[in-house]
Design a protein around this motif. Structure first.
Motif, PDB file in Angstrom:
ATOM      1  N   THR A   1      41.580  38.199  34.939  1.00 17.97           N
ATOM      2  CA  THR A   1      40.649  39.280  35.257  1.00 17.97           C
ATOM      3  C   THR A   1      39.283  38.681  35.555  1.00 17.97           C
ATOM      4  O   THR A   1      38.801  37.792  34.851  1.00 17.97           O
TER       5      THR A   1
ATOM      6  N   VAL B   1      40.152  46.314  40.625  1.00 22.29           N
ATOM      7  CA  VAL B   1      40.421  47.192  39.486  1.00 22.29           C
ATOM      8  C   VAL B   1      39.084  47.802  39.078  1.00 22.29           C
ATOM      9  O   VAL B   1      38.057  47.552  39.706  1.00 22.29           O
ATOM     10  N   ASP B   2      39.093  48.592  38.006  1.00 23.62           N
ATOM     11  CA  ASP B   2      37.850  49.199  37.567  1.00 23.62           C
ATOM     12  C   ASP B   2      36.906  48.155  36.997  1.00 23.62           C
ATOM     13  O   ASP B   2      37.294  47.029  36.648  1.00 23.62           O
TER      14      ASP B   2
ATOM     15  N   PRO C   1      36.752  44.392  33.877  1.00 24.41           N
ATOM     16  CA  PRO C   1      38.047  44.195  33.231  1.00 24.41           C
ATOM     17  C   PRO C   1      37.969  43.055  32.225  1.00 24.41           C
ATOM     18  O   PRO C   1      37.284  42.058  32.447  1.00 24.41           O
TER      19      PRO C   1
ATOM     20  N   SER D   1      39.631  47.807  30.984  1.00 22.70           N
ATOM     21  CA  SER D   1      38.295  47.782  31.574  1.00 22.70           C
ATOM     22  C   SER D   1      37.369  48.517  30.617  1.00 22.70           C
ATOM     23  O   SER D   1      37.360  49.751  30.568  1.00 22.70           O
TER      24      SER D   1
ATOM     25  N   ASP E   1      43.764  50.182  33.469  1.00 21.50           N
ATOM     26  CA  ASP E   1      44.353  50.125  34.803  1.00 21.50           C
ATOM     27  C   ASP E   1      45.753  49.532  34.704  1.00 21.50           C
ATOM     28  O   ASP E   1      45.969  48.547  33.989  1.00 21.50           O
TER      29      ASP E   1
ATOM     30  N   PHE F   1      48.505  47.710  36.925  1.00 19.90           N
ATOM     31  CA  PHE F   1      48.457  46.903  38.141  1.00 19.90           C
ATOM     32  C   PHE F   1      49.866  46.423  38.463  1.00 19.90           C
ATOM     33  O   PHE F   1      50.535  45.813  37.620  1.00 19.90           O
TER      34      PHE F   1
ATOM     35  N   VAL G   1      46.673  48.872  42.090  1.00 15.20           N
ATOM     36  CA  VAL G   1      46.586  49.698  40.894  1.00 15.20           C
ATOM     37  C   VAL G   1      47.431  50.940  41.138  1.00 15.20           C
ATOM     38  O   VAL G   1      47.206  51.683  42.097  1.00 15.20           O
TER      39      VAL G   1
ATOM     40  N   ARG H   1      46.221  54.984  36.026  1.00 16.90           N
ATOM     41  CA  ARG H   1      45.081  54.796  35.132  1.00 16.90           C
ATOM     42  C   ARG H   1      45.236  55.712  33.925  1.00 16.90           C
ATOM     43  O   ARG H   1      45.789  56.804  34.021  1.00 16.90           O
TER      44      ARG H   1
ATOM     45  N   ASN I   1      42.553  57.290  31.063  1.00 12.93           N
ATOM     46  CA  ASN I   1      41.116  57.409  30.831  1.00 12.93           C
ATOM     47  C   ASN I   1      40.743  57.811  29.406  1.00 12.93           C
ATOM     48  O   ASN I   1      39.570  57.814  29.062  1.00 12.93           O
TER      49      ASN I   1
END
Length: 690
Positions: free
Chosen positions: A460, A498-499, A502, A531, A539, A541, A548, A551, A553
């Motif tokens: 990452t 990615v977000d 990470p 992340s 995420d 992947f 991705v 997700r 949250n």
């Protein structure tokens, strides 16, 4: 005042202030003015304007000896305070820790009484104004309102509480009139019995303690100037029981250590058993409440989780007590400020990154007599501490099949490959250092994970200052068969977004050995990326498509992530919510279970279905176990629960530092955790509880 007899620390809660005083009962303190040359001595104060600690006019204290925590009620103002009493160098290998406020719990400002069960780590609170009674778990932060026939208690002036750890029942006493005692089942949170007329009219019961051996409560009646003795009912106490074994945690030692067992029913014929082995030379107190014995050095040479019991023999009759625990922990000195660890369970080897000294350490965690593939006796292997990585090495992952490790050098923006596979060379060869490809900008590589089936690794790229955070994939290759052959590493290829920020990452294997029908049909080649710092998402992947695909949250600062190969799900530490989140990669639907305080890094023992969580805020390890073993056809276990917590385990990298490195890993076959202790420049080898 509260006292921990295991660490010999006391705390005094000052009324209507945000200050408390810590006292060392056995050591002098010449650092204060005037110097204290005869123990007990004031050690330090905790609290102050910048901490959440505060108390009102009538605070009370409960102590959890095993965790070394004080639970201090507000008693009129403020919140419930959780305080680590700290400890000094109690035994060889102990680096000590300063007292600190761990956090606060906001239930009510008028909670006054508190009792703690050190067996279950449950607290019982009484509220003076509302009359409510509440239980609180120090293991998983759960709060339960106590009810009587389905209705919450509302007795006025609930002034005091105590808990019998033998029976796991508590007593809540109110001070109005003749006083009422509510006897509470701590497990279910219901009132078992109500006793009226604890004292004479206007006696004002204000404090209560319990003698576990007799299952009786003693109530102090302030106005009447009397003590009331109250039977708590239920089944008769067993004649032979252990209340506490001290020390609960100690370190490996070349000299014997003293073990003190407190309980009831000990006689001149009592024998202390460690894992069934009888120890000789025990001494018993005149009351039969305490027995002391010396543990020989031969039993203290390696990490071990001991079951402590007491056995009484009276002619042909043999009685055996309940079980207490004693953990023997081994400390291994590594480099400066160790940050991350990865365990090769094939060789029983731990690879440690030292962020301060910029090098790596190889630590053998099993001797050759136990592990034929071991690279040496338990401890630091030869000169491995001189392995120089680049600047600020942090995250590390191992490919056990090839005997390789890849290290993320956070500040020099590159990767180091370590080859420890070749028996004809010293087992500490730095094979290569690479950066990312020209299409990827490695700004702070934070997390590393291997796909053991493909020899691919994922890194990452945290990119803290930009919005272009990504994951890149590289490959390692085995060393050649020549005497000077080295393993190879490819530069990670083009990144996949990615977000933001990470950190840690985990990979589901390409082939699923646990699929009884389709084995070896390829499984989902997914990775989970935590992340944390800014976006607080997980995420998912797809390593085959570099995209991705999902997700999650519902997390806040997800610091650690591992893959549970038995239940086919990712486990993520939801740090600021004090939870562990389990996510099925087929649905991306999270299931939340309670963890410890601020779980920042996690590991998983697939042999025992045990999750190990490092609680950064408290310096403890929590162990979450499934209630039943998963079935191969359709895993349907009850969610994991925190079953045990070990305190006094040192300190880890702060959660404010760059995220990504795993600070704990496990060897499933040894049932052993390897924990980074950054402050004391060591790793701790900790046996996992059964």
């Amino acid at each position: 005042v509260g006292i921990n007899p295991q660490t010999h620390r006391a705390i005094v809660a000052n009324a209507s202030t945000n200050i408390a005083t810590i006292i060392d009962l056995i050591n002098t303190n010449t650092t204060i003015d005037p110097a204290c040359t005869v123990a007990p001595c004031p050690l330090t104060t905790i609290g102050g304007n910048l901490t959440p600690y505060s108390t009102g006019a009538s605070p009370a204290i409960g102590i959890d000896p095993g965790l070394n925590w004080a639970v201090i009620t507000p008693g009129g103002a403020g919140s419930i305070n959780l305080v680590d009493l700290g400890y000094g160098s109690l035994s060889s290998g102990s680096g000590g820790r300063a007292p600190a406020v761990l956090g606060s719990l906001s239930i009510s400002t008028t909670i006054q009484g508190v009792g703690v069960n050190p067996e279950t780590h449950m607290a019982l609170f009484t509220d003076f104004n509302t009359g409510h009674v509440t239980t609180f778990s120090l293991l998983d932060n759960s709060v339960v309102s106590v009810t009587n026939n389905g209705t919450a208690l509302t007795l006025p002036e609930e002034s005091a509480a105590a808990v019998n750890s033998f029976q796991n029942i508590g007593v809540a006493v109110n001070a109005e009139g003749t006083g009422t005692a509510s006897i509470v089942d701590m497990g279910s949170g219901v009132v078992l019995q109500t006793v009226n007329g604890v004292t004479s009219q206007g006696g004002s019961p204000q404090s209560v303690v319990i003698d576990p051996a007799t299952n009786q409560a003693l109530v102090a009646n302030e106005t009447a100037g009397t003590i009331s003795i109250l039977s708590l009912g239920g089944s008769a106490p067993k004649p032979l029981q252990i209340l506490e074994a001290s020390p609960a945690n100690s370190f490996t030692s070349t000299t014997p250590i003293s073990l003190t067992v407190t309980g009831t029913g000990f006689t001149a014929n009592s024998v202390v058993l460690l894992d069934g082995t009888a120890l000789t030379g025990a001494t018993v107190s005149s009351t039969g409440r305490q027995i002391g014995v010396s543990v020989p050095a031969s039993m203290l040479a390696s990490p071990r989780h001991f079951s402590v019991q007491v056995q009484n023999t009276n002619g042909a009759a043999v009685a055996v007590s309940n079980v207490a625990s004693m953990n023997i922990i081994q400390a291994v000195t590594v480099g400066t400020s160790p940050a991350g660890v990865a365990v090769d369970s094939d060789r029983d080897l731990a690879v440690v990154t030292n962020s301060g000294s910029g090098n790596l350490s190889l630590v053998s965690i099993a001797p050759p007599s136990i592990s034929p593939q071991s690279l040496g006796p338990v401890g630091l292997i030869s000169t491995s501490n001189s392995l120089a990585a680049h600047i600020n090495p942090r995250a590390v992952a191992v490919d056990a099949r090839l005997g390789l490790a890849v290290v993320a050098n956070y500040s020099s923006n590159d990767l180091t490959l370590l080859d420890y596979s070749q028996s004809f060379q010293p087992p500490y060869t730095l094979a290569a250092v690479v950066g990312c490809s020209t299409t990827a900008v490695c700004t702070g590589p934070a997390g590393i994970a291997f796909n053991q089936d493909t020899n691919n690794f994922l890194v990452t790229d945290s990119n803290i200052d930009t919005a272009n955070s990504d994951v890149a994939v590289g490959t390692v290759g085995a060393a050649s068969s020549t005497s000077n052959g080295f393993a190879t590493i490819s530069s990670p290829g083009a990144p996949s977004a990615v977000d933001q920020t990470p950190g840690d990452i985990a990979v589901a294997p390409s082939f699923d050995p646990f699929d009884p029908v389709n084995n070896p049909t390829p499984a989902l080649t997914y990775a989970a990326v935590a992340s944390a710092a800014q976006t607080s998402v997980i995420d998912f992947f797809n390593t085959a498509t570099d995209l991705v695909v999902g997700r999650t949250n519902s997390v806040v600062q997800p610091n650690g992530v591992v893959y549970d190969s038995l239940n086919h799900e990712f486990l993520v530490s939801d740090s600021l919510n004090n939870n562990i989140v389990m996510v099925n990669p087929l649905t991306f639907v999270p299931v939340t279970v309670r963890g410890g305080f601020n779980p920042a890094s996690i590991a998983y023992n697939s042999q025992s279905s045990t999750i190990v969580a490092v609680n950064a805020a408290t310096g403890t390890l929590s162990f979450l176990d499934y209630l039943c073993p998963p079935t191969t056809a359709s895993p349907s276990c009850t969610s994991p629960e925190v079953r045990a917590t070990i305190g006094l385990v040192g300190s880890q990298i702060s959660t404010t530092a760059p995220l990504g490195p795993k600070t704990v890993d496990v060897d499933p076959l040894l049932n052993l955790a390897v924990l980074v202790d950054s402050e004391n420049n060591r790793v701790l080898l900790i046996p996992l509880p059964y």
